[in-house]
Structure formats: C-alpha cells, structure tokens
Design an enzyme around this catalytic site. Structure first.
Site, PDB file in Angstrom:
ATOM      1  N   THR A   1       0.967  -1.209  -0.063  1.00  0.00           N
ATOM      2  CA  THR A   1      -0.086   0.003  -0.183  1.00  0.00           C
ATOM      3  C   THR A   1       0.795   1.348  -0.044  1.00  0.00           C
ATOM      4  O   THR A   1       1.322   1.596  -0.947  1.00  0.00           O
ATOM      5  CB  THR A   1      -1.179  -0.065   1.251  1.00  0.00           C
ATOM      6  OG1 THR A   1      -0.072  -0.092   2.363  1.00  0.00           O
ATOM      7  CG2 THR A   1      -2.082  -1.270   0.929  1.00  0.00           C
TER       8      THR A   1
ATOM      9  N   THR B   1      -2.483  -2.370   7.956  1.00  0.00           N
ATOM     10  CA  THR B   1      -2.278  -4.029   7.653  1.00  0.00           C
ATOM     11  C   THR B   1      -0.772  -4.274   7.899  1.00  0.00           C
ATOM     12  O   THR B   1      -0.158  -3.623   7.120  1.00  0.00           O
ATOM     13  CB  THR B   1      -2.861  -4.340   6.258  1.00  0.00           C
ATOM     14  OG1 THR B   1      -4.161  -3.944   6.352  1.00  0.00           O
ATOM     15  CG2 THR B   1      -2.903  -5.871   6.299  1.00  0.00           C
TER      16      THR B   1
ATOM     17  N   GLU C   1       6.088   4.429   8.252  1.00  0.00           N
ATOM     18  CA  GLU C   1       5.548   5.928   7.758  1.00  0.00           C
ATOM     19  C   GLU C   1       6.761   6.885   8.243  1.00  0.00           C
ATOM     20  O   GLU C   1       6.278   7.349   9.385  1.00  0.00           O
ATOM     21  CB  GLU C   1       4.222   6.082   7.976  1.00  0.00           C
ATOM     22  CG  GLU C   1       3.339   5.639   7.028  1.00  0.00           C
ATOM     23  CD  GLU C   1       2.044   6.268   6.614  1.00  0.00           C
ATOM     24  OE1 GLU C   1       1.536   6.717   7.729  1.00  0.00           O
ATOM     25  OE2 GLU C   1       1.543   6.114   5.635  1.00  0.00           O
TER      26      GLU C   1
ATOM     27  N   ASN D   1      -0.250  10.981   8.014  1.00  0.00           N
ATOM     28  CA  ASN D   1      -1.329  10.532   8.636  1.00  0.00           C
ATOM     29  C   ASN D   1      -2.652  11.574   8.911  1.00  0.00           C
ATOM     30  O   ASN D   1      -3.324  11.407   9.065  1.00  0.00           O
ATOM     31  CB  ASN D   1      -0.971   9.866   9.858  1.00  0.00           C
ATOM     32  CG  ASN D   1      -0.680   8.280   9.271  1.00  0.00           C
ATOM     33  OD1 ASN D   1      -1.354   7.549   8.891  1.00  0.00           O
ATOM     34  ND2 ASN D   1       0.712   8.189   9.905  1.00  0.00           N
TER      35      ASN D   1
END
Lengths: 397, 397
Positions: free
Chosen positions: B143, B180, B266, B392
């Site tokens: 992703t 995930t 991230e 985010n």
C-alpha cells in the site's frame, strides 16, 4: 477564583529553572484530612515514594505541600530520598509544623539531583510570601505548560458554604524528561478520611485517568486533596447526600483541570472528547474511550480534519474490551454540527464538506453509540502535530 | 531469492488502485499444510473471519492465497463476507481447485466495499501469469510501503534441501485506513499440522508481535504459512531436531521481514531495537521491550538524536511488568559505538558528543540490563517524525 478558608499559597523563583518560578507551597492554618492518588509507573520518583509513606502514617494531620519544578527527583536513588525528606523537613521548620505533616512533589528532568541549597533558600522565601492568592503557586509548578491551570467552585452542604479549589500542571509527558501531571485540590469541607479517599478515587477515575496526550505515564504523577474542615459542616461520611454534593464539586474541578491539561498538550491544536455510550459495562466504556483518544492515527486524523472513522472503530477494537462490532454507530460533533459516519459497524454516506466543517473547530466530540448496554464513559485527548515531534525530538539537546 | 519447489506467484493491476499492482495470487501445485495467526482486534476484516473458518476446516488442504490491496474489506458487513467468499470461489474456479483450498486477504481503506468486477477480472489475469518469480506478488500487496519486502533462506533437514520464502507488507498502520501487516510464508518442507502451528506461533511471538510503528493494531493483520512437502523430507513432528531446524529458517525469514516493516514505517528515519536482558521472566522482558519501542517520547528522542534515557526507564516502568527499578543498567549502541547512560536505575555521567554520534546512525540499539533474572527479549520500532504526522494527518482528504 474562590479560595477555601484557611489555605495560603506561595510561589517563588529559587533558580532551579533559569527564569520562571520554580518552588511553591500550599499551607493550611489547621491540620487537613488528606488523600492522594499516585502514578502507577513501577519507576516512582522519590517524592511519590515519600508521600505514599506519609499518607499511610498521617493522613489526617497534613499541613502543607511543597513543590518544585525543573527537576523531577526521579531515578535519583538514595540521595533522591534524602533530598525529598529534606524538602519536607525544611518546610516544616520554616512553618513551625511537624515534619510528617508536609507532603513533597517534584516535576522536571529525570535523573538529576535537586540543587538543595537553592531549594532550601526557595522554601525560606516562599514561607515569607504566603498569601490568599493561589496564582504564584500555580505558576511555580509549571514546566512547559503554556497556561496556568486553576479552577474553583462552591457548594452548600449542611447549610455551610464549602469551597473547592484545584491547581494543576501538565501537558502530558510534554518535556523530554519533564514527565508529570500534578494536581492539588484544597477544600474547607469537613470530611472523614475514608470518605475523602473514596471521593478522590471515584473522581480521578473519570477525570485525570481519562486523559491522554502521548500515552506516556510519568514517574511523578500525583493528585493530592487536602480538606481542612474550616467550613464548619458536620463531618461528611461516605455515600451520604453531603458526600455526593462534595463529590460533584470536586469532580467539576478535576474534570475542568483534566481538560485544561489536554488543551495545553504539547503542540496540540484541538481537544478530542471520546464519548462512549450504551456500552455493555463501565470497564469496556472506559477502555474504549481511552483507546480512541490515545490512538496516534485518530490524533493525526483529527489534526488533519479528516473524518477518518475507520481508525476510530479500529482503536475501539484493539482497546481490550469485548463487544459486538456490528452494532456500532459513530458520530462526529462540534460547535459546527453533528454528523453520522457509521451505522451498525459499517460506513454510511456523508457529506465530506460538512464533516470537514465540523472537524475544523477547536473541540471535537467523537460519539460512539455501542447499542449493547447502559454504561457510558468520556475521555479527553489532544491531536498529534508536527509541533509535538519538534518539541519532543529537539528539546534536551 | 530462493523459491520453494511447487509454488507459483502472480501480481497484476486490476484497477482497484489507480496505477500500481493491486491483486496477487500464491499457488501451490500440491495441497499444503497451512497455519495462520490473525489480528487480535475485535473488529476483524471479512477475509480474516473467512480464513479463520477455512483453516479450522481444511488446514491440510490449502492450494492458494488471493490478496488484494487498495480496499481492506473491513467494516463491510454481510456484503463484505459475500465478497471475501466470492474472491475465493473465483480463484478456485480459475485454478481448478476446491473453494475451501483458497485463503483470502485484503489491505487498504476500511469501510469500502470491494469492486468485485475488477477483482474478478484481476483473478483471471493473475492466474494466467503465474510464474516462479515472487516479485509481482510482493508488489501487488503493497500500500504505502516504499519497498518490496521479501526474504528467503535454505536449510538441510533429513538430507533434503528445504527452502523458506516470506513475502510481507506493512509500515505500521501507515495509510489512513490502510491498516495492515500481512506476511505470507511458503516452504517445501513436509511437516505435520500440529508442528506447523506450533512453529508459527513461536516465531510470530518473537518477530511480528515485537514490532511497533504507531501502536495501532489493524483489523486485517495476518501471517500465513504454507508448507507443501515437495522437499521430500520425512514429516517433521513437534520439538524434534528437524522442527528446530525449520524453526530457525522460518524465524530468520520472519525476523528479517518484521525488521523491514519497521524500517519502512511511515516517515521513519531510524530503526530502534530494544534489547532487554537478564529479565525476571520472558513475559516481563517482552512487555518492557515493546513498551520502549512503542513510546512516542522514546521515538521522538531517537529521532532528535537525544540520549534522553529517563524516557526509556519511564516506558519500562509503565509497561505492566513488575520489577526492581533500582537495578537497571542502560546502554545506547550503534555502529558508531556503545555508551552507558544509567546504572542501578540512576544516571551516570557520559559524553553528550559521543552519545550524539552513536544516535546519529540509522539503527539504534537500546540495551536494558535488568540484572534480576535470565530471560531476554528484543523488540523493533521506528522513530516518530514530522513526516509521520504529515502523512497521517493529510492523507485521505
């Protein structure tokens, strides 16, 4: 600000910190019944260990609290314990009260010994300037707090006017090594030891224990309540009408202070209130509400004003509570309105523009209707911003 | 990259995502013994619920796994379950195998239904391009991952060469609603169902269960291991020599993949390894190691290259483990050297410049010597950066 009868306050600059006030004293003209709630961290700062001992021995004879900011007196070994005791001794000497009537509190850098010459000078100075004004004390206990945190209220019990005043500090574990939420509640209510303990525990569970800035539990957290009985009411016993009236007053003070702490969270731009309703039991309601306001992904979504409801459902799911996820309804609410974003655990169509408008306010409510019971809980947190990272990544060096 | 005998892989772009590959299949020429570990989140995505059921019924007859990225098929109700099942049916049809021999997995946005026409076309395409090359599959499950995550190793058991290949995705709950950690392990080892289950559980506890990016447990996490037996060894039984040899191989793969996940966290710039040694028991060692790498304050300190050891001791203290804080020694270590920062729970003088140099490396080890037992555990995390907040906070809108 109402001040309860018989309490005096002081705050001075004794040079532990470079410029701002760093030593404060609360003094009661007569002995108080006292209760405390302390950090659950296994690593407890010296003043926490010291006060737990004092409250075991002398919880109905407390006269004063002495607090310093700038150095936490945590991870300081035996010398730290000696210094905590010396703070109490010096304060007792200056006030002319027994040493076991003084509680001690510290907040600031972990792992550094207190500069005791400065602390002792500060205590001498502070005792000289004791007054009815709680503001200098409130200033003296601040670390990276940007705002003073005080709240007071009055209630009539037994025909007598009773005042409750709370003074707190904290913006989470804001400072690198400045890891503390402190709160000192004073009241002139007359109350039994047992009742005061119960009342504090009840209130803390729904106030300070329901807030989160960064999920880090400090080594120095404490909430202390002192009741000196000067209001002249009949002694309040547990579970009586008077008990619940005083509870309401103390709880108002604690909830306001708790919310002020998250509002002042490091780098925070918004307050998040998670309201879990119709939960199967109280424990689950609290776990879920706390899990939502503690999630980094929920915090960043609120910061980004993004109605990213999947993160909220996921945070409820890993809270540790057991529940049926297929019954959950979820709403966002603020001064700009209210919007439903999920129903029975699934998304429902909503207007993204409207959601954005609701999320652009300063206080955001997340309402999770579990539709599987009667219990409810609220938790408060703040958003997670680049500023938080900046402050906490760059401070000490 | 070694590929175990009898496995084929495919990855295609079926347009769930705009540009990148988004549907992958792993196929075994013969039935596999399979085991799985799934998210502990109460809110489980449809594929998780579906696979748990399949593995209960048919854990020694698995032929394929079909995975899509872009949509998580979580919080999707009955339609989600129908779609998960349909993915398995379509894959089974195209491969000519029984429907109960196919496992399903999804990763992506929560609360959105799968575009089944695209998924079904993707399955048709993927089956046509199955090959020995695992790379397209590894790409199809990404992703916001910035890097493909694969690792393989070989081990000789019983005179036979056995290959283990793992393919994973995840950088924490990276994406808003892209929540995930997936990992698929294939091996040609012959092993009993009971042994494979044990082996996977053991390994996951010390690999994927010891990593943290942002503390958010996803609705879709799964680790699946497929063993097709084509290496021709005698069936491996629990706790035998062969069992421990295969464990070592699978565990190497899992640990490498787990570390690749946090490396790709991230916004991360550094990997943090917490190594807790001489702990009173294994549970405490794991709790403390995880607590350290999960602390926002430790993460930001490492990002800021600040030897802020008080935060580490505090994180150990609130981990939930019971221990004596006055025995802890603490070290920072990296390729640039090793430095002691605390001894017996108190700070020791150290060279700040040297500490800064050690912390300026890409991989930082935090070594906590508890000096109160024989157990040890390692956990891995990444630092918390402004970039994490940016990604985010801003993604979905």
């Amino acid at each position: 600000m109402f001040t309860p009868s018989g309490f005096k306050f002081a705050g001075v600059h004794c040079k532990i910190k470079r410029k701002r006030k760093d030593l404060g004293i609360i003094f009661s003209e007569v002995p108080c019944v006292a209760a405390g709630v302390f950090t659950t961290n296994v690593v407890k700062a010296a003043p926490v260990i010291y006060d737990m001992e004092i409250l075991k021995k002398n919880s109905n004879g407390i006269r004063a609290v002495v607090v310093n900011s700038g150095v936490a007196n945590a991870c300081t070994g035996e010398q730290g314990m000696i210094n905590a005791r010396r703070m109490a001794e010096k304060t007792a000497e200056e006030l002319g009260v027994p040493v076991e009537s003084v509680l001690v509190s510290s907040t600031g850098v972990i792992g550094v010994q207190l500069p005791m010459d400065k602390v002792e000078n500060g205590i001498e100075e502070a005792v000289k300037v004791l007054s009815d004004d709680p503001l200098p004390f409130a200033e003296a206990i601040m670390t990276t707090d940007t705002k003073v945190k005080m709240h007071s209220t009055r209630v009539t019990i037994d025909g007598k006017e009773i005042t409750v005043l709370g003074i707190a500090k904290g913006s989470g574990m804001i400072h690198p090594n400045m890891a503390t939420m402190l709160s000192f509640i004073t009241t002139d209510a007359k109350i039994s030891e047992e009742a005061l303990k119960k009342l504090l525990k009840l209130s803390v569970d729904d106030s300070y224990n329901m807030i989160d800035v960064d999920g880090d539990t400090s080594t120095n957290d404490m909430v202390i309540v002192l009741a000196n009985g000067l209001a002249g009411n009949t002694t309040i016993q547990p579970e009586t009408d008077g008990f619940w009236k005083l509870y309401e007053a103390v709880h108002e003070v604690n909830q306001v202070l708790a919310e002020k702490i998250v509002e002042d969270g490091e780098g925070a731009t918004k307050v998040i209130e998670a309201h879990v309703v119709n939960a199967p039991d109280m424990k689950s309601a609290r776990l879920i509400a706390r899990s939502i306001v503690s999630s980094n992904l929920v915090k960043t979504a609120v910061y980004g004003e993004d109605a990213n409801w999947g993160r909220i459902i996921a945070a409820a799911g890993y809270s540790g509570a057991a529940f049926d996820p297929n019954k959950l309804d979820l709403f966002f609410e603020s001064e700009a309105g209210r919007i439903k974003v999920a129903e029975n655990g699934q998304g429902v169509p909503f207007d993204e523009e409207e959601a954005k408008k609701i999320l652009s306010e300063k206080k955001i409510k997340i309402i999770l209707d579990m539709k599987q019971g009667k219990e409810a809980a609220k938790a408060w947190g703040c958003d997670l911003t680049e500023k938080y990272v900046e402050i906490n990544g760059r401070y000490r060096t």
